[in-house]
Write a protein that holds these residues in place. Structure first.
Motif, mmCIF file in Angstrom:
data_model
loop_
_atom_site.group_PDB
_atom_site.id
_atom_site.type_symbol
_atom_site.label_atom_id
_atom_site.label_comp_id
_atom_site.label_asym_id
_atom_site.label_seq_id
_atom_site.Cartn_x
_atom_site.Cartn_y
_atom_site.Cartn_z
ATOM 1 N N SER A 70 0.997 -1.242 -0.001
ATOM 2 C CA SER A 70 -0.046 -0.045 0.063
ATOM 3 C C SER A 70 0.820 1.239 -0.032
ATOM 4 O O SER A 70 2.076 1.168 0.378
ATOM 5 N N GLY A 71 0.182 2.410 -0.374
ATOM 6 C CA GLY A 71 0.940 3.382 -0.077
ATOM 7 C C GLY A 71 1.307 3.990 1.362
ATOM 8 O O GLY A 71 2.468 4.540 1.401
ATOM 9 N N THR A 72 0.746 3.432 2.201
ATOM 10 C CA THR A 72 1.181 3.896 3.667
ATOM 11 C C THR A 72 2.310 3.182 3.725
ATOM 12 O O THR A 72 3.245 3.543 4.499
ATOM 13 N N GLU A 94 -0.594 19.212 6.255
ATOM 14 C CA GLU A 94 -1.892 18.671 5.694
ATOM 15 C C GLU A 94 -1.453 17.403 4.495
ATOM 16 O O GLU A 94 -2.104 16.755 3.970
ATOM 17 N N TYR A 95 -0.099 16.976 4.704
ATOM 18 C CA TYR A 95 0.290 16.087 3.952
ATOM 19 C C TYR A 95 -0.109 14.515 4.586
ATOM 20 O O TYR A 95 -0.307 14.377 5.799
ATOM 21 N N HIS A 96 -0.395 13.510 3.524
ATOM 22 C CA HIS A 96 -0.649 12.298 4.026
ATOM 23 C C HIS A 96 0.032 11.560 4.989
ATOM 24 O O HIS A 96 -0.458 10.963 6.043
ATOM 25 N N VAL A 97 1.570 11.750 4.833
ATOM 26 C CA VAL A 97 2.305 11.014 5.713
ATOM 27 C C VAL A 97 1.994 11.545 7.155
ATOM 28 O O VAL A 97 2.314 10.646 8.151
ATOM 29 N N GLU A 101 -1.594 8.571 8.060
ATOM 30 C CA GLU A 101 -0.873 7.265 8.165
ATOM 31 C C GLU A 101 -0.650 6.788 9.575
ATOM 32 O O GLU A 101 0.204 5.941 9.826
ATOM 33 N N ALA A 102 -1.579 6.990 10.487
ATOM 34 C CA ALA A 102 -1.548 6.397 11.746
ATOM 35 C C ALA A 102 -0.084 6.823 12.536
ATOM 36 O O ALA A 102 0.178 6.121 13.409
ATOM 37 N N GLY A 103 0.697 7.830 12.219
ATOM 38 C CA GLY A 103 1.678 8.150 12.705
ATOM 39 C C GLY A 103 2.931 7.106 12.620
ATOM 40 O O GLY A 103 3.671 6.948 13.783
ATOM 41 N N GLY A 104 2.704 6.173 11.794
ATOM 42 C CA GLY A 104 3.364 4.893 11.785
ATOM 43 C C GLY A 104 5.134 5.236 11.874
ATOM 44 O O GLY A 104 5.514 4.517 12.756
ATOM 45 N N GLY A 109 9.255 3.842 14.488
ATOM 46 C CA GLY A 109 10.834 4.270 14.324
ATOM 47 C C GLY A 109 10.929 5.363 15.061
ATOM 48 O O GLY A 109 12.229 5.661 15.005
ATOM 49 N N GLY A 110 10.358 5.680 16.051
ATOM 50 C CA GLY A 110 10.796 6.922 16.698
ATOM 51 C C GLY A 110 11.134 8.096 16.134
ATOM 52 O O GLY A 110 11.997 9.038 16.372
ATOM 53 N N VAL A 111 10.671 8.192 14.964
ATOM 54 C CA VAL A 111 10.824 9.324 14.088
ATOM 55 C C VAL A 111 9.761 10.547 14.080
ATOM 56 O O VAL A 111 8.715 10.229 14.182
#
Ligand SMILES: *Cc1c(COP(=O)(O)O)cnc(C)c1O
Length: 349
Positions: A70-72, A94-97, A101-104, A109-111
């Motif tokens: 997926s894109g996510t 307001e970007y998708h990332v 994307e649930a703050g993935g 990753g602690g990013v």
């Protein structure tokens, strides 16, 4: 939202403008899937996955590409492959990332994200980027990546705008990732090649399952060294797939056949916006339509009831408020769009 029984007898809605993700594979794509040679892709054995990855890398002018679920997942893996704990990704607020994307990257990753204000068409101003990059100071997170997004909410940033933002990021030592989920819409709108669009980005993510019409999948492309790390991280997040060639064949078909035709979706969106603008009380600006999205302001308090009314007729929109995004795609023709407009006009008559 239930529509089965309200639309056609097979449960397929009359028209579904919730997103271009609702597209179903066409017969020719299904035929390509049915006849795809397959193997175990975790052992690099799937010829159809390999063919898609090679084709996509070439199309995007990058050394290597990887088929993602997926894109996510693709954006997540791009970030985790290039950012360590305590490092940050600069992106549009307001970007998708950042918001979808649930703050993935943060969760897994602690990013950190450093969201920035965007220009009117969803771009990032080099001055804003420069101000947001952190100094080499122990108080600060380490700025590592700049993420761009094109198209953004149907708006297209030009090559000059994308390149200026990317070059600014690189000048500050950042790696540049383009979330190009719908970048082919921007490519078609601008009349440039996919490789031109991503020339200044290190990595790029392109969804195959939106307007391009594949059922599943996204391509992540970039330098060989990054894609090698991405391969390990894709495994880590559960994205190692086996006979994925069945899906990759659909993706290859999409890249080979469905890019240029996005222009039809753009024409249909423009036509839809013009028809809607003729209905008194609706706020819609045809001049703002650049690709396959139309944004409409329905009269106050009417969006949700309108959505329920349309759903009973087998016509689907995401009407959670009065401000609604309509997305055109290959599975909605002019006739269905005109039916929708007629139904909306009747609702407000
Ligand atoms: C849809 C989308 C994604 C995520 O894709 P999924 O396949 O739905 O996970 C990422 N970025 C943008 C800009 C998108 O529109």
């Amino acid at each position: 939202m239930s529509y089965v029984g309200a639309g056609k007898s097979d449960g397929v809605p009359v028209v579904d403008l919730r997103s271009d993700t609702v597209t179903r594979p066409c017969d020719a794509m299904r035929a390509a899937m049915a006849s795809a040679p397959v193997g175990d892709d975790v052992y690099f054995d799937d010829p159809s996955v390999n063919a898609l990855q090679d084709y996509a890398a070439d199309l995007l002018g990058k050394e290597a590409a990887l088929f993602m679920t997926s894109g996510t997942q693709s954006n997540l893996v791009a970030m985790l492959a290039q950012c360590q704990r305590g490092e940050e990704v600069l992106c549009g607020a307001e970007y998708h990332v950042f918001i979808d994307e649930a703050g993935g990257a943060s969760v897994l990753g602690g990013v950190m994200f450093a969201p920035m204000p965007m220009t009117a068409n969803g771009g990032l101003d080099p001055d804003v980027i420069s101000r947001t990059v952190k100094p080499d100071d122990e108080h600060c997170p380490i700025s590592r990546m700049l993420t761009l997004e094109n198209s953004w909410h149907g708006q297209v940033q030009t090559l000059a705008e994308i390149n200026a933002a990317a070059q600014c990021g690189k000048a500050h030592g950042l790696v540049v990732h383009l979330d190009g989920a719908r970048m082919m819409n921007a490519v078609v709108k601008l009349g440039v090649t996919p490789a031109q669009m991503v020339a200044e980005a290190d990595t790029v993510s392109v969804c195959l399952s939106k307007g391009l019409g594949a059922p599943v999948g996204t391509i992540l492309a970039g330098p060989k060294s990054v894609i090698k790390r991405a391969h390990r991280i894709r495994k880590l997040v559960g994205g190692g797939m086996r006979q994925a060639g069945i899906l990759a064949a659909a993706g290859l078909f999409a890249l080979q056949n469905n890019i240029d035709r996005l222009a039809e979706d753009h024409e249909n969106a423009l036509r839809l916006s013009e028809r809607l603008a003729d209905i008194p009380g609706l706020g819609v600006d045809p001049a703002a339509v650049q690709t396959n999205m139309v944004f409409v302001d329905f009269p106050e308090g009417s969006g949700i009831p309108l959505g329920k009314h349309l759903a009973k007729k087998g016509m689907l929109i995401v009407a959670g408020s009065d401000h609604v995004r309509l997305v055109t795609h290959r599975d909605c023709g002019i006739d269905q769009l005109d039916q929708l407009v007629a139904e909306i006009a009747a609702f407000y008559a």
